[in-house]
Scaffold this active site. Structure first.
Site, PDB file in Angstrom:
ATOM      1  N   HIS A  75       0.802  -1.183   0.063  1.00 32.59           N
ATOM      2  CA  HIS A  75      -0.029  -0.013  -0.206  1.00 32.59           C
ATOM      3  C   HIS A  75       0.677   1.183  -0.160  1.00 32.59           C
ATOM      4  O   HIS A  75       0.479   2.191  -0.765  1.00 32.59           O
ATOM      5  CB  HIS A  75      -1.015   0.088   1.167  1.00 32.59           C
ATOM      6  N   ASP A  99     -10.227  -2.844   0.216  1.00 31.94           N
ATOM      7  CA  ASP A  99      -9.739  -3.311   1.439  1.00 31.94           C
ATOM      8  C   ASP A  99      -9.175  -1.884   2.422  1.00 31.94           C
ATOM      9  O   ASP A  99      -9.389  -2.057   3.485  1.00 31.94           O
ATOM     10  CB  ASP A  99      -8.416  -4.228   1.406  1.00 31.94           C
ATOM     11  N   GLY A 151     -15.516   1.087 -12.035  1.00 29.28           N
ATOM     12  CA  GLY A 151     -14.643   2.283 -12.307  1.00 29.28           C
ATOM     13  C   GLY A 151     -14.530   2.385 -13.543  1.00 29.28           C
ATOM     14  O   GLY A 151     -14.243   3.587 -14.138  1.00 29.28           O
ATOM     15  N   ASP A 168      -6.065   0.272  -7.935  1.00 33.53           N
ATOM     16  CA  ASP A 168      -5.473  -0.898  -6.837  1.00 33.53           C
ATOM     17  C   ASP A 168      -6.615  -2.048  -7.217  1.00 33.53           C
ATOM     18  O   ASP A 168      -7.627  -2.455  -6.364  1.00 33.53           O
ATOM     19  CB  ASP A 168      -5.643  -0.244  -5.520  1.00 33.53           C
ATOM     20  N   SER A 169      -6.693  -2.480  -8.372  1.00 32.78           N
ATOM     21  CA  SER A 169      -7.665  -3.513  -8.928  1.00 32.78           C
ATOM     22  C   SER A 169      -7.027  -5.048  -8.519  1.00 32.78           C
ATOM     23  O   SER A 169      -5.891  -5.215  -8.506  1.00 32.78           O
ATOM     24  CB  SER A 169      -7.896  -3.445 -10.194  1.00 32.78           C
ATOM     25  N   THR A 170      -8.005  -6.131  -8.686  1.00 29.15           N
ATOM     26  CA  THR A 170      -7.527  -7.122  -8.805  1.00 29.15           C
ATOM     27  C   THR A 170      -6.761  -7.337 -10.191  1.00 29.15           C
ATOM     28  O   THR A 170      -6.843  -6.620 -11.030  1.00 29.15           O
ATOM     29  CB  THR A 170      -8.712  -8.172  -8.693  1.00 29.15           C
ATOM     30  N   ASP A 171      -6.376  -8.576 -10.441  1.00 28.98           N
ATOM     31  CA  ASP A 171      -5.632  -8.588 -11.624  1.00 28.98           C
ATOM     32  C   ASP A 171      -6.374  -8.974 -12.819  1.00 28.98           C
ATOM     33  O   ASP A 171      -7.456  -9.082 -12.923  1.00 28.98           O
ATOM     34  CB  ASP A 171      -4.869 -10.127 -11.638  1.00 28.98           C
ATOM     35  N   PRO A 175     -14.245  -8.927 -13.576  1.00 24.68           N
ATOM     36  CA  PRO A 175     -14.872  -7.198 -13.569  1.00 24.68           C
ATOM     37  C   PRO A 175     -13.504  -6.258 -13.804  1.00 24.68           C
ATOM     38  O   PRO A 175     -13.715  -5.095 -14.144  1.00 24.68           O
ATOM     39  CB  PRO A 175     -15.238  -7.071 -12.058  1.00 24.68           C
TER      40      PRO A 175
HETATM   41  N1  SAM Z   1      -3.903  -5.902  -3.594  1.00 30.23           N
HETATM   42  C1  SAM Z   1      -4.771  -6.449  -4.512  1.00 30.23           C
HETATM   43  C2  SAM Z   1      -3.950  -6.859  -5.560  1.00 30.23           C
HETATM   44  O1  SAM Z   1      -2.718  -7.224  -5.399  1.00 30.23           O
HETATM   45  O2  SAM Z   1      -4.303  -7.284  -6.517  1.00 30.23           O
HETATM   46  C3  SAM Z   1      -5.601  -5.427  -4.844  1.00 30.23           C
HETATM   47  C4  SAM Z   1      -6.870  -5.335  -3.853  1.00 30.23           C
HETATM   48  S1  SAM Z   1      -8.424  -4.798  -3.833  1.00 30.23           S
HETATM   49  C5  SAM Z   1      -9.025  -5.559  -2.979  1.00 30.23           C
HETATM   50  C6  SAM Z   1      -9.079  -5.234  -5.698  1.00 30.23           C
HETATM   51  C7  SAM Z   1     -10.466  -4.436  -5.731  1.00 30.23           C
HETATM   52  O3  SAM Z   1     -10.664  -4.247  -6.998  1.00 30.23           O
HETATM   53  C8  SAM Z   1     -11.576  -5.532  -5.231  1.00 30.23           C
HETATM   54  O4  SAM Z   1     -12.118  -5.005  -4.162  1.00 30.23           O
HETATM   55  C9  SAM Z   1     -12.500  -5.558  -6.507  1.00 30.23           C
HETATM   56  O5  SAM Z   1     -13.722  -5.507  -6.179  1.00 30.23           O
HETATM   57  C10 SAM Z   1     -12.038  -4.132  -7.181  1.00 30.23           C
HETATM   58  N2  SAM Z   1     -12.357  -4.150  -8.529  1.00 30.23           N
HETATM   59  C11 SAM Z   1     -12.351  -5.075  -9.561  1.00 30.23           C
HETATM   60  N3  SAM Z   1     -12.734  -4.621 -10.642  1.00 30.23           N
HETATM   61  C12 SAM Z   1     -13.294  -3.518 -10.679  1.00 30.23           C
HETATM   62  C13 SAM Z   1     -13.813  -2.338 -11.469  1.00 30.23           C
HETATM   63  N4  SAM Z   1     -14.271  -2.710 -12.809  1.00 30.23           N
HETATM   64  N5  SAM Z   1     -14.352  -1.180 -11.052  1.00 30.23           N
HETATM   65  C14 SAM Z   1     -13.902  -1.054  -9.465  1.00 30.23           C
HETATM   66  N6  SAM Z   1     -13.212  -1.823  -8.679  1.00 30.23           N
HETATM   67  C15 SAM Z   1     -13.046  -3.085  -9.250  1.00 30.23           C
END
Ligand code: SAM
Length: 294
Positions: A75, A99, A151, A168-171, A175
């Protein structure tokens, strides 16, 4: 809300899933202490698990998002390089980050308002309930504006508005796939102010550089200046070096160590990982990586 996806007993092993095309030949295993929460939302499978090596972890669709022992590295390195490249960021956009870790670090700067946009309300709810050490009350901060939205659609509503945007999204799957697209980066550039800065979690330096290299190819046609910062985050993608890419609408190379030291000192931050020297040393890439990313 379907429940009990991952219910592990003490000393059982949790094997991380992989994102298609990334790290398919490695399956890191972690010894479990206890499952705290597991379920599924409209968008993904969610799990909070107490582990022996990393303490409490957040898992989305079988992939580790963060752990108690090293979330501060991730972070701080996703937030502070982007924030300190900008002279005086006041309006910040966070896409993903449900998170609350990036929100926590962003609010350490004298910002006016921070918009956090996560598609999945459930991630924010379970993070506040089971992972309070991450957000540390940041969601309750009056400067924080929380939006449960995609987003990709959200950013289209803004022009020349944000000083810094952090993804800071998922890979890239499900989505979050569109958050790694050229159109999205173009929309982000339009939503940013003249000297706006974009920070992205761009995955690890491993396995054909599938992830990072594609991001760079898209960014370089939109942003005149790009920097790659790196740090090892032990719980992520088998303890590989992780990359945090920063793209600027103005020349990031013009920001000197002296500038960063002055801005950092002014904020009197007490951080566990990031500092002005790390800001620059984390951009030093070995020859083989430079060649691979060319
Ligand atoms: N640290 C993490 C990593 O290394 O991949 C990322 C953590 S963060 C919890 C990822 C967030 O991205 C999730 O809460 C997920 O719901 C969000 N997310 C995924 N696709 C998205 C979108 N299209 N718009 C907004 N948020 C999104």
């Amino acid at each position: 809300m379907k429940k009990n996806y991952w219910v592990f007993k003490k000393n059982q092993w949790f094997f991380e899933e992989t994102v298609p095309g990334i790290l398919e030949t490695i399956k890191p295993g972690i010894k479990i202490k206890k499952t705290i929460f597991s379920g599924r939302s409209l968008y993904q499978k969610l799990g909070v698990i107490d582990t022996l090596p990393f303490g409490r972890i957040l898992v989305l669709d079988g992939i580790i998002q963060l752990s108690k022992v090293d979330e501060f590295i991730y972070h701080e390195m996703l937030t502070h390089p982007a924030m300190f490249y900008h002279q005086n960021p006041k309006k910040v956009l966070i896409i993903g980050g449900g998170d609350g870790g990036v929100l926590r670090e962003t609010l350490k700067h004298p910002v006016k308002e921070v918009y956090l946009v996560d598609i999945d309300k459930k991630v924010i709810e379970i993070s506040q309930e089971y992972l309070p050490f991450v957000s540390k009350g940041a969601f309750k901060n009056k400067k924080a504006k929380i939006f449960i939205e995609d987003g990709i659609k959200f950013v289209k509503k803004y022009k020349n508005f944000f000083d810094v945007a952090i993804i800071d999204s998922t890979d890239p799957s499900g989505p979050s796939l569109g958050l790694f697209s050229k159109n999205f980066y173009q929309d982000i550039s339009k939503a940013l102010t003249k000297n706006g800065v974009l920070g992205i979690q761009s995955g690890c330096f491993f396995e054909q550089f599938f992830h990072l290299k594609k991001i760079l190819e898209k960014l370089k046609n939109i942003f005149p200046s790009i920097k790659i910062h790196k740090a090892c985050v032990p719980c992520l993608q088998c303890s590989n070096e992780y990359s945090f890419t920063v793209a600027g609408k103005s020349d990031l190379r013009k920001v000197t160590l002296k500038d960063i030291k002055k801005r950092f000192k002014k904020l009197k931050l007490n951080l566990g990982y990031y500092n002005p020297e790390i800001h620059f040393s984390s951009t030093v890439l070995p020859k083989y990586l430079k060649e691979k990313l060319r």
